[in-house]
Scaffold this motif. Structure first.
Motif, PDB file in Angstrom:
ATOM      1  N   THR A   1       0.624  -1.034   0.310  1.00 54.44           N
ATOM      2  CA  THR A   1      -0.126   0.009  -0.092  1.00 54.44           C
ATOM      3  C   THR A   1       0.837   1.143  -0.010  1.00 54.44           C
ATOM      4  OG1 THR A   1       0.210   0.286   2.744  1.00 54.44           O
ATOM      5  CG2 THR A   1      -1.985  -1.458   1.083  1.00 54.44           C
ATOM      6  N   THR A   2       0.641   2.274  -0.725  1.00 53.17           N
ATOM      7  CA  THR A   2       0.938   3.764  -0.699  1.00 53.17           C
ATOM      8  C   THR A   2       0.807   3.924   0.921  1.00 53.17           C
ATOM      9  OG1 THR A   2      -0.886   4.828  -1.504  1.00 53.17           O
ATOM     10  CG2 THR A   2       0.858   3.665  -2.777  1.00 53.17           C
ATOM     11  N   VAL A   3       1.315   5.437   0.919  1.00 50.08           N
ATOM     12  CA  VAL A   3       1.352   6.287   2.333  1.00 50.08           C
ATOM     13  C   VAL A   3      -0.311   6.767   2.563  1.00 50.08           C
ATOM     14  CG1 VAL A   3       3.753   6.512   2.969  1.00 50.08           C
ATOM     15  CG2 VAL A   3       2.877   8.229   0.968  1.00 50.08           C
ATOM     16  N   GLU A   4      -0.502   7.371   0.963  1.00 50.17           N
ATOM     17  CA  GLU A   4      -2.531   7.332   1.244  1.00 50.17           C
ATOM     18  C   GLU A   4      -3.493   6.046   1.207  1.00 50.17           C
ATOM     19  OE1 GLU A   4       0.108   8.270  -1.136  1.00 50.17           O
ATOM     20  OE2 GLU A   4       0.679   9.977  -0.674  1.00 50.17           O
ATOM     21  N   GLY A   5      -2.848   5.472   1.128  1.00 50.75           N
ATOM     22  CA  GLY A   5      -3.468   4.027   1.306  1.00 50.75           C
ATOM     23  C   GLY A   5      -4.337   3.048   0.505  1.00 50.75           C
TER      24      GLY A   5
ATOM     25  N   ASP B   1      -1.266  -3.705  -6.483  1.00 50.56           N
ATOM     26  CA  ASP B   1      -0.799  -4.904  -7.482  1.00 50.56           C
ATOM     27  C   ASP B   1       0.095  -5.656  -8.123  1.00 50.56           C
ATOM     28  OD1 ASP B   1      -1.394  -7.764  -7.988  1.00 50.56           O
ATOM     29  OD2 ASP B   1      -3.319  -7.595  -9.120  1.00 50.56           O
ATOM     30  N   LEU B   2       0.709  -6.567  -8.011  1.00 46.48           N
ATOM     31  CA  LEU B   2       2.523  -6.778  -8.493  1.00 46.48           C
ATOM     32  C   LEU B   2       2.172  -6.927 -10.231  1.00 46.48           C
ATOM     33  CD1 LEU B   2       5.000  -8.094  -5.781  1.00 46.48           C
ATOM     34  CD2 LEU B   2       5.386  -5.989  -7.085  1.00 46.48           C
ATOM     35  N   SER B   3       0.914  -7.457  -9.957  1.00 44.62           N
ATOM     36  CA  SER B   3       0.767  -8.045 -11.434  1.00 44.62           C
ATOM     37  C   SER B   3       0.281  -7.261 -12.304  1.00 44.62           C
ATOM     38  CB  SER B   3      -0.368  -9.109 -11.508  1.00 44.62           C
ATOM     39  OG  SER B   3      -1.921  -8.072 -10.854  1.00 44.62           O
ATOM     40  N   ARG B   4       0.622  -5.558 -12.282  1.00 46.18           N
ATOM     41  CA  ARG B   4       0.206  -5.039 -13.307  1.00 46.18           C
ATOM     42  C   ARG B   4       1.598  -4.619 -13.889  1.00 46.18           C
ATOM     43  NH1 ARG B   4      -0.360   0.762 -10.276  1.00 46.18           N
ATOM     44  NH2 ARG B   4      -0.069   1.553 -12.104  1.00 46.18           N
ATOM     45  N   PHE B   5       2.528  -5.159 -13.172  1.00 43.99           N
ATOM     46  CA  PHE B   5       4.110  -4.548 -13.894  1.00 43.99           C
ATOM     47  C   PHE B   5       4.484  -6.136 -14.615  1.00 43.99           C
ATOM     48  CE2 PHE B   5       4.188  -2.473  -9.879  1.00 43.99           C
ATOM     49  CZ  PHE B   5       3.867  -1.079 -10.793  1.00 43.99           C
ATOM     50  N   LYS B   6       3.457  -7.485 -14.889  1.00 41.29           N
ATOM     51  CA  LYS B   6       4.025  -8.519 -15.969  1.00 41.29           C
ATOM     52  C   LYS B   6       5.107  -7.748 -17.097  1.00 41.29           C
ATOM     53  CE  LYS B   6       2.320 -12.569 -13.762  1.00 41.29           C
ATOM     54  NZ  LYS B   6       1.584 -14.173 -14.100  1.00 41.29           N
TER      55      LYS B   6
ATOM     56  N   ARG C   1      10.681   0.547  -3.667  1.00 38.91           N
ATOM     57  CA  ARG C   1      11.698   0.800  -1.835  1.00 38.91           C
ATOM     58  C   ARG C   1       9.903  -0.096  -1.376  1.00 38.91           C
ATOM     59  NH1 ARG C   1      12.363   5.495  -1.022  1.00 38.91           N
ATOM     60  NH2 ARG C   1      12.983   4.963   0.514  1.00 38.91           N
ATOM     61  N   VAL C   2      10.174  -0.587  -0.350  1.00 38.43           N
ATOM     62  CA  VAL C   2       8.836  -1.179   0.215  1.00 38.43           C
ATOM     63  C   VAL C   2       9.326  -1.137   1.778  1.00 38.43           C
ATOM     64  CG1 VAL C   2       7.440  -3.423   0.876  1.00 38.43           C
ATOM     65  CG2 VAL C   2       8.469  -3.026  -0.852  1.00 38.43           C
ATOM     66  N   ASP C   3       8.985   0.291   2.617  1.00 39.26           N
ATOM     67  CA  ASP C   3       9.059  -0.176   4.346  1.00 39.26           C
ATOM     68  C   ASP C   3       8.583  -1.531   5.114  1.00 39.26           C
ATOM     69  OD1 ASP C   3       8.478   0.488   7.323  1.00 39.26           O
ATOM     70  OD2 ASP C   3       9.950   1.867   6.502  1.00 39.26           O
ATOM     71  N   VAL C   4       9.641  -1.921   5.862  1.00 34.16           N
ATOM     72  CA  VAL C   4       8.432  -2.551   6.586  1.00 34.16           C
ATOM     73  C   VAL C   4       7.886  -2.520   7.935  1.00 34.16           C
ATOM     74  CG1 VAL C   4       9.918  -4.963   5.524  1.00 34.16           C
ATOM     75  CG2 VAL C   4      10.340  -3.568   7.907  1.00 34.16           C
ATOM     76  N   ASP C   5       8.100  -1.531   8.853  1.00 35.01           N
ATOM     77  CA  ASP C   5       7.943  -1.378  10.056  1.00 35.01           C
ATOM     78  C   ASP C   5       7.699  -0.392  10.600  1.00 35.01           C
ATOM     79  OD1 ASP C   5      11.642  -1.258  11.598  1.00 35.01           O
ATOM     80  OD2 ASP C   5      10.385  -0.260  10.122  1.00 35.01           O
TER      81      ASP C   5
ATOM     82  N   MET D   1       4.478   0.534   1.865  1.00 36.28           N
ATOM     83  CA  MET D   1       3.928  -0.607   3.187  1.00 36.28           C
ATOM     84  C   MET D   1       4.427  -1.878   3.317  1.00 36.28           C
ATOM     85  SD  MET D   1       2.452   2.409   5.611  1.00 36.28           S
ATOM     86  CE  MET D   1       1.198   2.484   4.861  1.00 36.28           C
ATOM     87  N   VAL D   2       4.196  -2.340   3.522  1.00 40.54           N
ATOM     88  CA  VAL D   2       3.999  -3.729   3.465  1.00 40.54           C
ATOM     89  C   VAL D   2       3.446  -4.757   5.151  1.00 40.54           C
ATOM     90  CG1 VAL D   2       6.039  -4.732   4.250  1.00 40.54           C
ATOM     91  CG2 VAL D   2       4.443  -6.199   2.721  1.00 40.54           C
ATOM     92  N   THR D   3       2.200  -5.454   5.237  1.00 39.23           N
ATOM     93  CA  THR D   3       1.995  -5.872   6.404  1.00 39.23           C
ATOM     94  C   THR D   3       2.937  -6.259   7.600  1.00 39.23           C
ATOM     95  OG1 THR D   3       1.263  -7.289   5.575  1.00 39.23           O
ATOM     96  CG2 THR D   3      -0.788  -5.348   5.438  1.00 39.23           C
ATOM     97  N   ALA D   4       2.815  -7.005   8.167  1.00 43.73           N
ATOM     98  CA  ALA D   4       2.981  -7.462   9.593  1.00 43.73           C
ATOM     99  C   ALA D   4       3.095  -8.712   9.284  1.00 43.73           C
ATOM    100  CB  ALA D   4       2.632  -7.383  10.756  1.00 43.73           C
ATOM    101  N   ALA D   5       2.072  -9.293   8.294  1.00 40.58           N
ATOM    102  CA  ALA D   5       1.781 -11.029   8.157  1.00 40.58           C
ATOM    103  C   ALA D   5       2.852 -11.126   6.948  1.00 40.58           C
ATOM    104  CB  ALA D   5       0.120 -11.377   7.709  1.00 40.58           C
ATOM    105  N   ASP D   6       2.839 -10.183   5.932  1.00 38.52           N
ATOM    106  CA  ASP D   6       3.306 -10.573   4.902  1.00 38.52           C
ATOM    107  C   ASP D   6       5.341 -10.044   5.105  1.00 38.52           C
ATOM    108  OD1 ASP D   6       1.649 -10.278   2.609  1.00 38.52           O
ATOM    109  OD2 ASP D   6       1.816  -8.544   2.342  1.00 38.52           O
ATOM    110  N   VAL D   7       5.570 -10.090   5.792  1.00 38.09           N
ATOM    111  CA  VAL D   7       6.809 -10.250   6.195  1.00 38.09           C
ATOM    112  C   VAL D   7       7.172 -11.328   7.393  1.00 38.09           C
ATOM    113  CG1 VAL D   7       8.596  -8.972   7.918  1.00 38.09           C
ATOM    114  CG2 VAL D   7       7.401  -7.265   6.693  1.00 38.09           C
ATOM    115  N   GLU D   8       6.085 -11.294   8.021  1.00 34.58           N
ATOM    116  CA  GLU D   8       6.997 -13.275   8.238  1.00 34.58           C
ATOM    117  C   GLU D   8       5.879 -13.744   7.223  1.00 34.58           C
ATOM    118  OE1 GLU D   8       4.568 -15.890  11.787  1.00 34.58           O
ATOM    119  OE2 GLU D   8       4.101 -13.528  11.689  1.00 34.58           O
TER     120      GLU D   8
END
Length: 502
Positions: free
Chosen positions: A259-263, A267-272, A310-314, A340-347
């Motif tokens: 997600t962006t900081v704006e919420g 979707d990564l699939s758009r970059f195929k 760039r993806v911030d994890v925390d 940003m990425v969720t804590a569940a994804d980081v795990e």
């Protein structure tokens, strides 16, 4: 051999009579103990595990000794000794994390920040309670008891807990008795039964903290570790350090919730159709700061050939925007705040070290996933190789890249080629091992006047994961530079990286 062999004992517990009742006070102490060490800003401790011998076995058992020093969040020195692996040392100064094993005299080095609590999990060197994925079945208070360490009294509550595996996973109950310090919440003693490495029967075990200093009682001086001069450096994958999810290589990219900081959701699939580099970072990570100008430069170099995210994890969105606003005016600052990425994804990614780079192919498969600060040369080569299905054409110039001028004595024009001083073994990927792939990745490299490698081109491919390993490894090689007379010169050469299942 995984470093966790030092304290494999902590993973196994005995059957016991289970009281299904969970007493609130005991439950509270248990959960507090599982995170207590993470909440101390600084501490030092010695830990001794005593394992008895099975019945009818000779000998009196053995001891596993460990010393731990921590300055949160990322300065750590852990040293342990076992009858199985000898001495093992883990060290992190906030910029570089290093792992060394006496039994093999090998070490692995990662230019990354690994939080102290993550390093402790990787090495299993502390007497924590069961990890959070364990389900508490029963918990009861036994008594209050004093423990004396170096003349200092620690008032403890003694509890007995039984746990199973993750919720929904069937597993036998495991029993453990814990002596929990009421002031810090740290488990200073544990008693249980374990199955030692190499055996198939359980034996009694006690895990005791024999020295414990924290807060103002710790020594605030610097601590360090020097690798033995004759030790061999290997790729950190070969030491099986679980700082990223190795099993993702060759698989479709996981469905991350970016997600962006704006919420807004991305979707990564758009970059195929284009390779994507996910650069995971945190705001407190020093190697991440060092990597910022590299990522910015690689982004400019690749242009529209690849996407770099760039993806911030925390961090929260507000914290990221505040941090971005402070740094936006600095030279080389990123054009936009990170995702940003969720804590569940980081795990789910098994991500325990920062920065980390995940390279996704044009078809949406993971080509590489490595922790640590990568060089600009390695990232550009990885992305260029992923962007094209074909190997790159060989450079036109080989040997010294510039003609020499101004020397009257033509004998001085002779160039002495560079000499390899230092190399890193790339190791196999799990997928290539399973497929029994063997062969050589051939690269064109430029050895600079400083002996460092740059301008890497893949001349002969082998397998996507192994190609990436070869690029990363060769980018870390160091040479004595080529010489023309007394002057170092840049030199373009071929470098082959061979992979064999034997």
């Amino acid at each position: 051999m995984r470093l966790a062999v030092i304290f494999t004992a902590l993973a196994g517990l005995a059957w016991g009579e289970i009281n299904p009742q969970i007493e609130p006070e005991a439950e509270k102490l248990y959960h507090r103990a599982s995170i207590a060490l993470h909440q101390l800003p600084a501490y030092e401790m010695d830990v001794e595990t005593t394992l008895a011998r099975p019945h009818n076995e000779p000998g009196l058992g053995f001891h596993i000794l460990a010393t731990v020093a921590v300055r949160q969040p990322d300065k750590v020195l852990i040293s342990g000794s076992t009858p199985f692996a000898g001495q093992t040392t883990v060290y992190s100064d906030g910029h570089t994390s290093l792992f060394w094993q006496e039994s093999t005299n090998q070490f692995a080095k990662i230019e990354a920040a690994i939080p102290a609590n993550m390093l402790l999990r990787l090495t299993d060197l502390t007497p924590e309670s069961e990890p959070v994925e364990q389900t508490l079945v029963s918990a009861k208070m036994l008594r209050s008891e004093e423990i004396y360490l170096e003349g200092e009294r620690f008032d403890c509550k003694v509890i007995q807990v039984a746990t199973t595996g993750r919720e929904g996973v069937k597993a036998d109950p495991r029993l453990r008795t814990l002596w929990i310090d009421t002031k810090t919440g740290v488990a200073l003693r544990q008693q249980t039964d374990v199955v030692p490495p190499g055996l198939t029967v359980e034996v009694p075990a006690s895990i005791d903290v024999t020295r414990f200093h924290y807060g103002s009682h710790t020594n605030d001086g610097n601590f360090a570790f020097i690798v033995p001069a004759d030790a061999t450096e290997v790729d950190w994958h070969q030491m099986d350090l679980a700082v990223t999810h190795r099993g993702l290589i060759g698989s479709p990219a996981p469905p991350l919730h970016l997600t962006t900081v704006e919420g807004r959701t991305l979707d990564l699939s758009r970059f195929k159709g284009k390779p994507v580099l996910l650069h995971f970072e945190t705001t407190w990570c020093k190697p991440c700061d060092d990597a910022d100008p590299i990522i910015s430069s690689v982004t400019k170099t690749m242009g529209n050939e690849a996407r770099i995210l760039r993806v911030d994890v925390d961090e929260s969105a507000d914290a990221l925007l505040a941090d971005f606003s402070k740094s936006a005016a600095q030279p080389g600052a990123p054009a936009r705040p990170p995702l940003m990425v969720t804590a569940a994804d980081v795990e789910s990614l098994g991500l325990k070290a920062w920065p980390a780079n995940m390279l996704i192919s044009r078809e949406g498969k993971v080509l590489s996933f490595d922790a640590g600060r990568a060089s600009e040369a390695a990232l550009v080569a990885l992305l260029r190789n992923a962007a094209s299905p074909d190997a790159e054409p060989p450079p036109q110039t080989w040997g010294a890249t510039e003609p020499h001028r101004g020397l009257r004595n033509q004998s001085h024009d002779k160039v002495v080629p560079p000499e390899l001083l230092y190399k890193v073994d790339p190791g196999y990927t799990i997928e290539a091992q399973k497929a029994k792939i063997s062969g050589t990745v051939m690269l064109a490299i430029l050895v600079g006047t400083d002996g460092k490698v740059s301008d890497i081109h893949v001349l002969e491919k082998l397998e996507p994961g192994l190609d990436a390993r070869a690029i990363n490894a060769v980018s870390k090689w160091r040479f004595k530079p080529a010489m023309r007379g007394d002057a170092p010169v840049a030199f373009r050469a071929r470098a082959g990286v061979s992979f064999s299942e034997h």
